[in-house]
Write a protein that holds these residues in place. Structure first.
Motif, PDB file in Angstrom:
ATOM      1  N   GLU A 141       8.103  54.455  13.523  1.00 49.22           N
ATOM      2  CA  GLU A 141       7.400  53.936  12.345  1.00 49.22           C
ATOM      3  C   GLU A 141       6.329  52.953  12.800  1.00 49.22           C
ATOM      4  O   GLU A 141       6.611  51.959  13.454  1.00 49.22           O
ATOM      5  N   MET A 142       5.091  53.265  12.476  1.00 48.07           N
ATOM      6  CA  MET A 142       3.949  52.442  12.895  1.00 48.07           C
ATOM      7  C   MET A 142       3.261  51.839  11.673  1.00 48.07           C
ATOM      8  O   MET A 142       3.220  52.473  10.625  1.00 48.07           O
ATOM      9  N   PRO A 143       2.681  50.648  11.812  1.00 48.24           N
ATOM     10  CA  PRO A 143       2.701  49.802  13.004  1.00 48.24           C
ATOM     11  C   PRO A 143       4.049  49.126  13.194  1.00 48.24           C
ATOM     12  O   PRO A 143       4.824  48.996  12.247  1.00 48.24           O
ATOM     13  N   TYR A 144       4.311  48.704  14.423  1.00 52.91           N
ATOM     14  CA  TYR A 144       5.552  47.999  14.718  1.00 52.91           C
ATOM     15  C   TYR A 144       5.570  46.637  14.026  1.00 52.91           C
ATOM     16  O   TYR A 144       4.621  45.860  14.144  1.00 52.91           O
ATOM     17  N   ARG A 145       6.668  46.378  13.323  1.00 49.70           N
ATOM     18  CA  ARG A 145       6.865  45.069  12.692  1.00 49.70           C
ATOM     19  C   ARG A 145       8.043  44.367  13.353  1.00 49.70           C
ATOM     20  O   ARG A 145       9.036  45.009  13.708  1.00 49.70           O
ATOM     21  N   GLU A 146       7.940  43.058  13.463  1.00 47.80           N
ATOM     22  CA  GLU A 146       8.974  42.290  14.156  1.00 47.80           C
ATOM     23  C   GLU A 146      10.338  42.413  13.482  1.00 47.80           C
ATOM     24  O   GLU A 146      11.372  42.197  14.128  1.00 47.80           O
ATOM     25  N   THR A 147      10.346  42.739  12.211  1.00 44.32           N
ATOM     26  CA  THR A 147      11.604  42.825  11.469  1.00 44.32           C
ATOM     27  C   THR A 147      12.302  44.180  11.634  1.00 44.32           C
ATOM     28  O   THR A 147      13.424  44.359  11.159  1.00 44.32           O
ATOM     29  N   GLN A 148      11.641  45.142  12.281  1.00 50.57           N
ATOM     30  CA  GLN A 148      12.271  46.435  12.529  1.00 50.57           C
ATOM     31  C   GLN A 148      13.399  46.289  13.558  1.00 50.57           C
ATOM     32  O   GLN A 148      13.319  45.450  14.467  1.00 50.57           O
ATOM     33  N   LYS A 149      14.417  47.111  13.412  1.00 47.36           N
ATOM     34  CA  LYS A 149      15.456  47.150  14.438  1.00 47.36           C
ATOM     35  C   LYS A 149      14.844  47.671  15.741  1.00 47.36           C
ATOM     36  O   LYS A 149      13.975  48.547  15.722  1.00 47.36           O
ATOM     37  N   ALA A 150      15.307  47.107  16.848  1.00 45.09           N
ATOM     38  CA  ALA A 150      14.803  47.519  18.153  1.00 45.09           C
ATOM     39  C   ALA A 150      16.006  47.670  19.079  1.00 45.09           C
ATOM     40  O   ALA A 150      16.309  46.789  19.888  1.00 45.09           O
ATOM     41  N   ASP A 151      16.697  48.788  18.936  1.00 41.48           N
ATOM     42  CA  ASP A 151      17.968  48.979  19.634  1.00 41.48           C
ATOM     43  C   ASP A 151      17.942  50.071  20.701  1.00 41.48           C
ATOM     44  O   ASP A 151      18.926  50.239  21.416  1.00 41.48           O
ATOM     45  N   HIS A 152      16.847  50.819  20.790  1.00 42.72           N
ATOM     46  CA  HIS A 152      16.870  51.998  21.665  1.00 42.72           C
ATOM     47  C   HIS A 152      15.728  51.939  22.674  1.00 42.72           C
ATOM     48  O   HIS A 152      14.770  52.709  22.602  1.00 42.72           O
ATOM     49  N   GLN A 153      15.847  51.016  23.637  1.00 42.91           N
ATOM     50  CA  GLN A 153      14.813  50.864  24.657  1.00 42.91           C
ATOM     51  C   GLN A 153      14.792  52.084  25.576  1.00 42.91           C
ATOM     52  O   GLN A 153      15.826  52.677  25.863  1.00 42.91           O
ATOM     53  N   MET A 154      13.593  52.430  26.045  1.00 38.00           N
ATOM     54  CA  MET A 154      13.388  53.674  26.790  1.00 38.00           C
ATOM     55  C   MET A 154      13.312  53.475  28.297  1.00 38.00           C
ATOM     56  O   MET A 154      13.220  54.443  29.048  1.00 38.00           O
ATOM     57  N   SER A 155      13.300  52.235  28.769  1.00 41.51           N
ATOM     58  CA  SER A 155      13.246  51.955  30.208  1.00 41.51           C
ATOM     59  C   SER A 155      14.087  50.729  30.489  1.00 41.51           C
ATOM     60  O   SER A 155      14.377  49.922  29.591  1.00 41.51           O
ATOM     61  N   PHE A 156      14.481  50.560  31.746  1.00 43.39           N
ATOM     62  CA  PHE A 156      15.257  49.379  32.095  1.00 43.39           C
ATOM     63  C   PHE A 156      14.402  48.125  31.983  1.00 43.39           C
ATOM     64  O   PHE A 156      14.909  47.039  31.668  1.00 43.39           O
ATOM     65  N   TYR A 157      13.102  48.255  32.227  1.00 42.45           N
ATOM     66  CA  TYR A 157      12.202  47.119  32.000  1.00 42.45           C
ATOM     67  C   TYR A 157      12.313  46.642  30.556  1.00 42.45           C
ATOM     68  O   TYR A 157      12.541  45.455  30.283  1.00 42.45           O
ATOM     69  N   ALA A 158      12.164  47.572  29.606  1.00 45.00           N
ATOM     70  CA  ALA A 158      12.239  47.209  28.193  1.00 45.00           C
ATOM     71  C   ALA A 158      13.615  46.644  27.847  1.00 45.00           C
ATOM     72  O   ALA A 158      13.726  45.660  27.094  1.00 45.00           O
TER      73      ALA A 158
END
Length: 343
Positions: free
Chosen positions: A139-156
């Motif tokens: 879902e774009m644009p990214y909003r800070e209130t969105q859940k962020a649970d599925h990082q795609m790299s170990f860096y992230a």
């Protein structure tokens, strides 16, 4: 008025260098920490640091933040009013090859910062995260209130972990913390592992460039001076724990801690092919494109909703890609006068 002290970790890095210059010019005393790691050109880092050392109010400690006791000693000696934590092992692709360096620098290093702040609380802690923390969100644009649970790299994943670590310290010890999610920062003195640096070097040398996702990538490119302006303004936007747990709509402020996540981006996604066209225009050369599939751990697009930044500071990043890329290419040609310039 007593001169205020800012501790900047990663002070010889790309963002750290530009931020330190801005803070010194604004009259702050700046204490830097940087281990001059060899992830990319140490000479580039030394040259940045040498420019900062021309300021009488700048000092630097050449140590690693993850080494036990180093950061605590700096806090004890300097009692910083503000801390801007930028030191990190960066790069999505390198995190696949050497994940341990991300564990040590990003997670252990941040733990040392938080423990030192617990012992000697600053007015405000500002820690760098990344737009990569949004992970698989579409879902774009990214909003800070969105859940962020599925990082795609170990860096992230390592950067998202630091957000959570900082939240726990903010809650337990009432430490005001602002986490920045940066969106593809670029500009003069930039990192050689970033696309703009690689593109400029190859195009000037008449060599092909690797274009991932066949040029279909989109990035929210953020010019370095815009980002520094945002960070400087956010230093004064100190989060406060909500007395009743109520958080204004659209605000990422925690209901249980003085902790907030902020996007810093241009709010304008740019196609990678258009970005390359800007490099071609600035260099006066045509790129030979080596079209490649998406790299593991990468995401096809980033796009920041920067309305919370605007609400808190009144500021919106605004440098366009054509202008920003031209500034980088001008710096590159001056810094590498011996570099091949293919006709």
């Amino acid at each position: 008025m007593t001169q205020q002290t800012v501790l900047v970790t990663g002070s010889s890095g790309f963002i750290g260098y530009h931020l330190c210059r801005r803070l010194l010019e604004d009259g702050f005393r700046v204490v830097g920490i940087d281990n001059l790691s060899d992830y990319y050109s140490v000479q580039l880092k030394r040259d940045r640091q040498a420019m900062l050392e021309q300021y009488p109010d700048f000092s630097v400690i050449t140590r690693s933040i993850e080494d036990p006791g180093v950061v605590l000693g700096v806090f004890e000696a300097h009692k910083p009013d503000y801390v801007v934590h930028l030191a990190a092992q960066a790069g999505v692709r390198y995190s696949i090859e050497n994940p341990r360096s991300y564990l040590e620098s990003n997670i252990t290093g941040t733990f040392e910062i938080l423990e030192a702040a617990r012992a000697h609380p600053p007015r405000h802690m500002l820690l760098a995260s990344t737009s990569s923390a949004f992970g698989s969100n579409t879902e774009m644009p990214y909003r800070e209130t969105q859940k962020a649970d599925h990082q795609m790299s170990f860096y992230a994943a390592s950067k998202k972990a630091t957000e959570n670590m900082a939240h726990s310290y903010a809650h337990l010890f009432d430490l005001p913390v602002t986490m920045f999610r940066f969106f593809t920062v670029y500009g003069p003195w930039g990192r050689p592992d970033m696309a703009l640096f690689k593109f400029t070097r190859a195009i000037l040398a008449g060599q092909p460039i690797d274009v991932y996702n066949y040029g279909g990538m989109q990035r929210d490119f953020t010019y370095i001076t815009d980002l520094v302006e945002a960070v400087r303004l956010l230093m004064d936007a100190v989060p406060e724990r909500p007395a009743d747990g109520a958080v204004p709509e659209g605000d990422s402020l925690s209901p249980v801690a003085p902790h907030r996540v902020i996007n810093i981006g241009n709010s304008e996604p740019v196609q990678l092919n258009d970005f390359i066209a800007a490099v071609e225009a600035a260099t006066g050369r045509t790129a030979e494109r080596n079209l490649m599939p998406m790299q593991a751990g990468d995401v096809p697009a980033t796009w920041a909703d920067a309305s919370l930044l605007r609400r808190l500071t009144g500021y919106t990043p605004q440098t366009g890609v054509a202008e920003g890329v031209a500034q980088f290419v001008e710096w590159y040609r001056a810094y590498y006068p011996e570099a091949p310039d293919s006709q």
